[in-house]
Design an enzyme around this catalytic site. Structure first.
Site, PDB file in Angstrom:
ATOM      1  N   THR A   1     -26.080   1.012  -4.197  1.00 47.77           N
ATOM      2  CA  THR A   1     -25.684   1.689  -5.442  1.00 47.77           C
ATOM      3  C   THR A   1     -24.176   1.928  -5.436  1.00 47.77           C
ATOM      4  O   THR A   1     -23.621   2.401  -4.444  1.00 47.77           O
ATOM      5  CB  THR A   1     -26.461   3.015  -5.581  1.00 47.77           C
ATOM      6  OG1 THR A   1     -27.851   2.693  -5.551  1.00 47.77           O
ATOM      7  CG2 THR A   1     -26.123   3.730  -6.872  1.00 47.77           C
TER       8      THR A   1
ATOM      9  N   GLN B   1      -1.969  -4.468   2.144  1.00 42.72           N
ATOM     10  CA  GLN B   1      -0.656  -3.807   2.205  1.00 42.72           C
ATOM     11  C   GLN B   1       0.271  -4.171   1.057  1.00 42.72           C
ATOM     12  O   GLN B   1       1.308  -3.534   0.891  1.00 42.72           O
ATOM     13  CB  GLN B   1       0.041  -4.132   3.535  1.00 42.72           C
ATOM     14  CG  GLN B   1      -0.585  -3.450   4.734  1.00 42.72           C
ATOM     15  CD  GLN B   1      -0.425  -1.924   4.715  1.00 42.72           C
ATOM     16  OE1 GLN B   1       0.381  -1.369   3.977  1.00 42.72           O
ATOM     17  NE2 GLN B   1      -1.208  -1.235   5.540  1.00 42.72           N
TER      18      GLN B   1
ATOM     19  N   ASN C   1       0.911  -5.007   8.066  1.00 42.33           N
ATOM     20  CA  ASN C   1       0.873  -3.547   8.075  1.00 42.33           C
ATOM     21  C   ASN C   1       1.893  -2.929   9.028  1.00 42.33           C
ATOM     22  O   ASN C   1       2.396  -1.842   8.780  1.00 42.33           O
ATOM     23  CB  ASN C   1      -0.540  -3.056   8.416  1.00 42.33           C
ATOM     24  CG  ASN C   1      -1.186  -3.820   9.537  1.00 42.33           C
ATOM     25  OD1 ASN C   1      -1.291  -5.051   9.489  1.00 42.33           O
ATOM     26  ND2 ASN C   1      -1.605  -3.119  10.561  1.00 42.33           N
TER      27      ASN C   1
ATOM     28  N   CYS D   1      -1.827   3.863  22.643  1.00 42.84           N
ATOM     29  CA  CYS D   1      -1.920   4.544  23.932  1.00 42.84           C
ATOM     30  C   CYS D   1      -3.338   4.413  24.485  1.00 42.84           C
ATOM     31  O   CYS D   1      -4.291   4.851  23.851  1.00 42.84           O
ATOM     32  CB  CYS D   1      -1.577   6.018  23.744  1.00 42.84           C
ATOM     33  SG  CYS D   1      -1.335   6.846  25.305  1.00 42.84           S
TER      34      CYS D   1
ATOM     35  N   HIS E   1      -7.082   2.957  -0.667  1.00 44.69           N
ATOM     36  CA  HIS E   1      -6.267   4.058  -0.137  1.00 44.69           C
ATOM     37  C   HIS E   1      -4.868   3.648   0.304  1.00 44.69           C
ATOM     38  O   HIS E   1      -4.103   4.469   0.803  1.00 44.69           O
ATOM     39  CB  HIS E   1      -7.002   4.774   1.011  1.00 44.69           C
ATOM     40  CG  HIS E   1      -7.072   4.015   2.294  1.00 44.69           C
ATOM     41  ND1 HIS E   1      -6.310   4.361   3.386  1.00 44.69           N
ATOM     42  CD2 HIS E   1      -7.822   2.962   2.670  1.00 44.69           C
ATOM     43  CE1 HIS E   1      -6.611   3.542   4.388  1.00 44.69           C
ATOM     44  NE2 HIS E   1      -7.525   2.688   3.980  1.00 44.69           N
TER      45      HIS E   1
END
Ligand SMILES: Cc1ncc(COP(=O)(O)O)c(C=O)c1O
Length: 380
Positions: free
Chosen positions: A238, A180, A152, A324, A202
């Site tokens: 479900t 990926q 990724n 960070c 996604h």
């Protein structure tokens, strides 16, 4: 203000219009529970099975070998914990790599805390695992190997067919996280020779919150969630019908685009790289120069921090090679495993393009990044 330049497709993709269209009737009208035996249930059951067939077709699997999950993280957990638990009487040793996503490295760490032994294979300067290292690490009590397909952060693609063949020759199931690679390069479970493969909706234009695990017929695997017997008893709950339908539509779209997508992405990505390299001396590519996802460009900008650089553009939405924590930048584990020194890692920016990326965006992004780098460098 001009719209942001989205160059973060490895983080997530927008939902394709054709996918939205496919999903809509299952949000508005067809709400039946796929387990119900009446007509409303049969309608959604058929939609789920059609989506399963589409995903199977994309990856060269049999329809019954696709298990829908809530996300890629869940598919990775099911693969690692499920196979380990099913085979624990045979042995308690796993092998993985140093560049895995946390959704693989964390379940293996969890098993280690339970007393399992985990061998973490190192990578070379390009982020590749060597087949020789895997051959040396396989043991009598190894029950699973999990090495990701495409990384990724830097996009490096692993020699999965070679690695999987080594494991399977020893009777050890092989899992790969292909979150990926789907929709960017061919992913065929027969050509790769894997027993388990993870995918994430996604990352290829389906909604967030839907994934799948390919489980080759006959692979020993136990459930990690317990409930009713959905998804061959491997994922109770479900079914999320609209998102499953969306995943199916995205799989069909990916299959249609496959013959041309890699070349189109590569051309634009390399144009961006060229434009930046011409203006910025000392720019360094992180990741493999060839064996790399066609959309991914991880670059270290000299003398600046990646975070400041992106902030300086005000326009480019991308990721940096560090996280960070309490105001200090921590070098990414992937770049660290590749032996990238701290200064170069702090200057790393991951630019990842997608199917909707256009040439004008590439040129604008390059101009904005160069201007931001020059401004930061002149203050240094
Ligand atoms: C390689 C890889 N595996 C797994 C995941 C996890 O996906 P999700 O957050 O949808 O579960 C990601 C997401 O960034 C990823 O890049």
């Amino acid at each position: 203000m001009s719209p942001p330049l989205y160059l973060d497709y490895n983080a997530t993709t927008p939902v394709a219009p054709a996918v939205v269209e496919a999903i809509e009737p299952y949000l508005r009208e067809h709400f039946g529970n796929p387990s119900s035996s009446h007509v409303l249930g049969r309608r959604t059951h058929e939609a789920v099975e059609q989506a399963r067939a589409r995903v199977a077709s994309l990856i060269g699997a049999r329809v019954g070998e696709v298990v829908f999950t809530g996300c890629a993280t869940e598919a990775n957990n099911l693969a690692i914990l499920g196979v380990s638990r099913a085979l624990q009487a045979r042995g308690r040793h796993l092998i993985t790599s140093a560049v895995e996503h946390p959704s693989v490295s964390q379940p293996t760490a969890h098993l280690r805390a339970e007393g399992w032994e985990v061998t973490v294979l190192g990578v070379d300067a390009y982020g590749r695992v060597s087949p020789e290292a895997l051959a040396a690490a396989l043991r009598e009590d190894t029950v699973l190997v999990s090495v990701m397909h495409g990384n990724n952060e830097v996009g490096t693609v692993q020699p999965i067919a070679e690695l999987a063949a080594l494991a399977r020759r020893r009777g050890v199931p092989f899992h790969t996280d292909a979150a990926q690679t789907l929709g960017k390069i061919p992913v065929d479970v027969q050509a790769l020779g894997v027993d388990l493969l993870t995918l994430a909706g996604h990352k290829f234009y389906a909604p967030k919150g839907i994934g799948a695990l390919f489980v080759r017929e006959g692979t020993p695997i136990a459930p990690v969630l317990f409930g009713a017997g959905h998804e061959h008893g491997l994922r109770p709950g479900t079914e999320n019908v609209p998102h499953i339908v969306g995943l199916g539509a995205a799989a069909s779209l990916a299959q249609e685009r496959l013959p041309t997508i890699a070349e189109r992405l590569c051309e634009r990505r390399d144009a961006l790289h060229r434009q930046l390299a011409e203006a910025i001396p000392g720019l360094v590519l992180n990741g493999h120069p060839q064996e790399r996802l066609p959309n991914t460009l991880n670059l270290s900008f000299p003398g600046v921090s990646g975070r400041e650089l992106l902030a300086g553009t005000g326009s480019v939405a991308a990721s940096v090679g560090s996280a960070c924590h309490e105001e200090t930048d921590v070098v990414s584990g992937v770049l660290g495993a590749m032996g990238v020194e701290a200064e170069r890692a702090l200057g790393a920016v991951r630019l990842s393009i997608g199917e909707p990326t256009r040439d004008q965006e590439i040129h604008r992004a390059a101009d904005d990044l160069v201007a931001a780098w020059q401004a930061l460098s002149s203050h240094a």
